[in-house]
Design a protein around this motif. Sequence first.
Motif, PDB file in Angstrom:
ATOM      1  N   LYS A  27      70.168  41.089  80.131  1.00  0.00           N
ATOM      2  CA  LYS A  27      69.429  41.611  81.269  1.00  0.00           C
ATOM      3  C   LYS A  27      68.835  42.984  81.002  1.00  0.00           C
ATOM      4  N   CYS A  28      69.273  43.621  79.961  1.00  0.00           N
ATOM      5  CA  CYS A  28      68.753  44.946  79.621  1.00  0.00           C
ATOM      6  C   CYS A  28      67.338  44.825  79.059  1.00  0.00           C
ATOM      7  N   ALA A  29      66.549  45.884  79.239  1.00  0.00           N
ATOM      8  CA  ALA A  29      65.167  45.879  78.733  1.00  0.00           C
ATOM      9  C   ALA A  29      65.156  45.786  77.208  1.00  0.00           C
ATOM     10  N   ARG A  30      64.146  45.115  76.678  1.00  0.00           N
ATOM     11  CA  ARG A  30      64.016  44.925  75.232  1.00  0.00           C
ATOM     12  C   ARG A  30      63.550  46.219  74.576  1.00  0.00           C
ATOM     13  N   LEU A  31      64.008  46.415  73.325  1.00  0.00           N
ATOM     14  CA  LEU A  31      63.533  47.545  72.540  1.00  0.00           C
ATOM     15  C   LEU A  31      62.090  47.335  72.083  1.00  0.00           C
ATOM     16  N   TYR A  32      61.753  46.091  71.724  1.00  0.00           N
ATOM     17  CA  TYR A  32      60.411  45.754  71.254  1.00  0.00           C
ATOM     18  C   TYR A  32      59.910  44.531  72.017  1.00  0.00           C
ATOM     19  N   ASP A  33      58.705  44.642  72.551  1.00  0.00           N
ATOM     20  CA  ASP A  33      58.084  43.463  73.169  1.00  0.00           C
ATOM     21  C   ASP A  33      57.826  42.380  72.133  1.00  0.00           C
ATOM     22  N   ASP A  34      57.405  42.804  70.952  1.00  0.00           N
ATOM     23  CA  ASP A  34      57.171  41.889  69.836  1.00  0.00           C
ATOM     24  C   ASP A  34      57.532  42.630  68.560  1.00  0.00           C
ATOM     25  N   ALA A  35      58.573  42.153  67.858  1.00  0.00           N
ATOM     26  CA  ALA A  35      59.049  42.861  66.664  1.00  0.00           C
ATOM     27  C   ALA A  35      58.001  42.895  65.559  1.00  0.00           C
ATOM     28  N   GLY A  36      57.095  41.920  65.549  1.00  0.00           N
ATOM     29  CA  GLY A  36      56.079  41.873  64.514  1.00  0.00           C
ATOM     30  C   GLY A  36      54.770  42.541  64.882  1.00  0.00           C
ATOM     31  N   LYS A  37      54.714  43.155  66.056  1.00  0.00           N
ATOM     32  CA  LYS A  37      53.471  43.811  66.477  1.00  0.00           C
ATOM     33  C   LYS A  37      53.349  45.156  65.784  1.00  0.00           C
ATOM     34  N   LYS A  38      52.150  45.444  65.276  1.00  0.00           N
ATOM     35  CA  LYS A  38      51.953  46.644  64.458  1.00  0.00           C
ATOM     36  C   LYS A  38      51.764  47.863  65.358  1.00  0.00           C
ATOM     37  N   HIS A  39      52.896  48.407  65.826  1.00  0.00           N
ATOM     38  CA  HIS A  39      52.914  49.632  66.610  1.00  0.00           C
ATOM     39  C   HIS A  39      53.996  50.539  66.049  1.00  0.00           C
ATOM     40  N   GLY A  40      53.796  51.838  66.208  1.00  0.00           N
ATOM     41  CA  GLY A  40      54.817  52.774  65.786  1.00  0.00           C
ATOM     42  C   GLY A  40      55.024  52.783  64.278  1.00  0.00           C
ATOM     43  N   GLY A  41      56.302  52.715  63.882  1.00  0.00           N
ATOM     44  CA  GLY A  41      56.630  52.782  62.466  1.00  0.00           C
ATOM     45  C   GLY A  41      56.111  51.615  61.652  1.00  0.00           C
ATOM     46  N   LEU A  42      56.039  50.428  62.270  1.00  0.00           N
ATOM     47  CA  LEU A  42      55.538  49.262  61.524  1.00  0.00           C
ATOM     48  C   LEU A  42      54.065  49.431  61.163  1.00  0.00           C
ATOM     49  N   TRP A  43      53.308  50.084  62.045  1.00  0.00           N
ATOM     50  CA  TRP A  43      51.895  50.337  61.738  1.00  0.00           C
ATOM     51  C   TRP A  43      51.770  51.237  60.517  1.00  0.00           C
ATOM     52  N   TRP A  44      52.601  52.257  60.443  1.00  0.00           N
ATOM     53  CA  TRP A  44      52.565  53.156  59.290  1.00  0.00           C
ATOM     54  C   TRP A  44      53.030  52.453  58.023  1.00  0.00           C
ATOM     55  N   THR A  45      54.059  51.620  58.133  1.00  0.00           N
ATOM     56  CA  THR A  45      54.509  50.859  56.970  1.00  0.00           C
ATOM     57  C   THR A  45      53.410  49.946  56.451  1.00  0.00           C
ATOM     58  N   TYR A  46      52.726  49.283  57.358  1.00  0.00           N
ATOM     59  CA  TYR A  46      51.635  48.379  56.970  1.00  0.00           C
ATOM     60  C   TYR A  46      50.502  49.163  56.305  1.00  0.00           C
ATOM     61  N   LEU A  47      50.144  50.307  56.879  1.00  0.00           N
ATOM     62  CA  LEU A  47      49.055  51.106  56.321  1.00  0.00           C
ATOM     63  C   LEU A  47      49.424  51.665  54.946  1.00  0.00           C
ATOM     64  N   LEU A  48      50.649  52.139  54.793  1.00  0.00           N
ATOM     65  CA  LEU A  48      51.082  52.666  53.491  1.00  0.00           C
ATOM     66  C   LEU A  48      51.116  51.568  52.426  1.00  0.00           C
ATOM     67  N   SER A  49      51.491  50.353  52.813  1.00  0.00           N
ATOM     68  CA  SER A  49      51.467  49.250  51.847  1.00  0.00           C
ATOM     69  C   SER A  49      50.046  48.964  51.373  1.00  0.00           C
ATOM     70  N   LEU A  50      49.074  49.089  52.273  1.00  0.00           N
ATOM     71  CA  LEU A  50      47.673  48.890  51.883  1.00  0.00           C
ATOM     72  C   LEU A  50      47.211  49.980  50.929  1.00  0.00           C
ATOM     73  N   PHE A  51      47.560  51.225  51.203  1.00  0.00           N
ATOM     74  CA  PHE A  51      47.184  52.316  50.309  1.00  0.00           C
ATOM     75  C   PHE A  51      47.834  52.138  48.935  1.00  0.00           C
ATOM     76  N   PHE A  52      49.086  51.692  48.917  1.00  0.00           N
ATOM     77  CA  PHE A  52      49.773  51.482  47.646  1.00  0.00           C
ATOM     78  C   PHE A  52      49.085  50.383  46.837  1.00  0.00           C
TER      79      PHE A  52
END
Length: 273
Positions: free
Chosen positions: A112-137
């Motif tokens: 019943k508690c609120a979720r930490l992530y609406d979608d764990a695979g959505k590129k927001h926050g730290g995941l967006w930075w991880t995805y962008l850094l992987s592209l630069f690499f």
Amino acid sequence: MDWKTLQSLLSGVNKYSTAFSRIWLSVVFVFRVLVYVVAAERVWGDEQKDFDCNTRQPGCNNVCYDHFFPISNIRLWALQLIFVTCPSLLVIMHVAYREERERRHRLKHGDKCARLYDDAGKKHGGLWWTYLLSLFFKFVVEIVFLYILHTLWYGFSFPRLVQCAGVSPCPNTVDCYIARPTEKKVFTFFMVGASAICIVLTVCEIFYLISQRISRSLRGVKRKGAALHSPSSSRASTCRCHHLLPAHGGEEGANLGKGAEALRASAPNLTLI
């Protein structure tokens, strides 16, 4: 190398990738990995055995071959494919970390508690930075390997005749002949072209992610500005004021409440501010 295992791992990236990344992955496996496994290994399989020099000096063939081919093309491409594809696994690892964190949060606080992530695979926050850094690499790795390949083989060219001069134990100048230079040149240009296409796709995806992030931020700023200047906020404050009128304590509050009711009865169109 087990390319099937690598493909099965990278196929999970499609769940969290943009259209550019899906095209990039198709180009990598169809035009690079498949060509590497099916044809390239056979083309370079006899390169050292058929590297002929016009001398019988023991060790001269090996020394001249090492002088012109310090790194084999086939091994260099294998390293390039590994370094290019591995950054995509960081995205999968980050998503797995989010899912595990969400699972522990559920176990601790209940469903019943609120979720930490609406979608764990959505590129927001730290995941967006991880995805962008992987592209630069990936972009940096592609450029570095193309530079190495261009520097080692003098512009991706395979001459039929190379001369080994001043290299011990070869006497004087030794003429050496590369096996099937035209075929190797064709495959080299093909792999370089596929690598260039991957670089273009990576750059397009980087600009797409950054532009999408900027537009999303601008939309958020506009929504906040519209909420602050919305007339509904003034109406809400007026309603709160109306509710606060009867809340005064003692006789003074009761008199104020009665006075307000009398005003409404005598002048129904009058609005209290």
